[in-house]
Motif scaffolding. Sequence first.
Motif: not given
Length: 212
Positions: A45-46, A58-62, A89-90
Amino acid sequence: MKLILLGAPGAGKGTQAEVICKHLSIPAISTGNIIRAALKAQTEMGLKAKEFIESGKLVPDDVVIGIIEERLREDDCNNGFILDGFPRTVPQAQALDQMGFEIDRVIDIEVSDEKIVQRMSGRRVCPGCGASYHLDYKPPKQAGICNVCGEALIRRRDDAPETVLERLKVYHSQTEPLIDYYRAKGKLRVVEGQEDIADTTALTLKALEDRA
Ligand code: AP5
């Protein structure tokens, strides 16, 4: 108390999260700190997050939603938590709603972009324990050295002036809409992020007690 701290990069979310965490004895959860720890440990992930975080995106929402859900289900969150840097994010806010945690209060710390740029140039952090300082507003006892663990302080890579401008751009387009999102739910309180950290703390603690 389940609390969200909103605000631009460098508005003072981390600084206030540290105080409230002690005041209410609930954990402060910073997605930025979790991602930086993964980056340091070179986890999958890092490594995935590296290019985003270092360029101010931003790092992706998922990725972030998965991390936070796992963290909020840990036992120490049973009596509440402080979210510092999530949601951003929304879609992240909607995902948090779907996790079933009833948020009590959202505090938006407001600071102008001009002040942010000036503040970020003075931030120094400890690469060992993550403690955060400011050359003028929160200096370490010994110049350049962490009070907690004695390591030499550094400037975060994403605090470089051009990256701060990119982070502010991302904040205005992707995170600022959350102010209206939570205002519409009646959860929002706005706090002026003063130049004196203690003044902001007093306003933040007052906003926590305000039941109106
Ligand atoms: P993150 O670590 O969350 O950074 P940020 O939100 O940009 O905020 P900062 O930690 O930089 O600032 P802060 O508001 O906590 O201010 P602080 O208290 O330190 O995220 C970094 C990156 O990770 C993101 O860019 C993104 O890539 C990724 N990420 C994280 N979460 C994500 C998510 N949910 N989704 C996608 N990607 C995500 O204060 C700043 C300085 O000012 C300090 O030096 C402090 O001492 C000083 N200061 C604080 N308060 C005051 C005051 N009142 N007066 C004077 N100085 C003050």
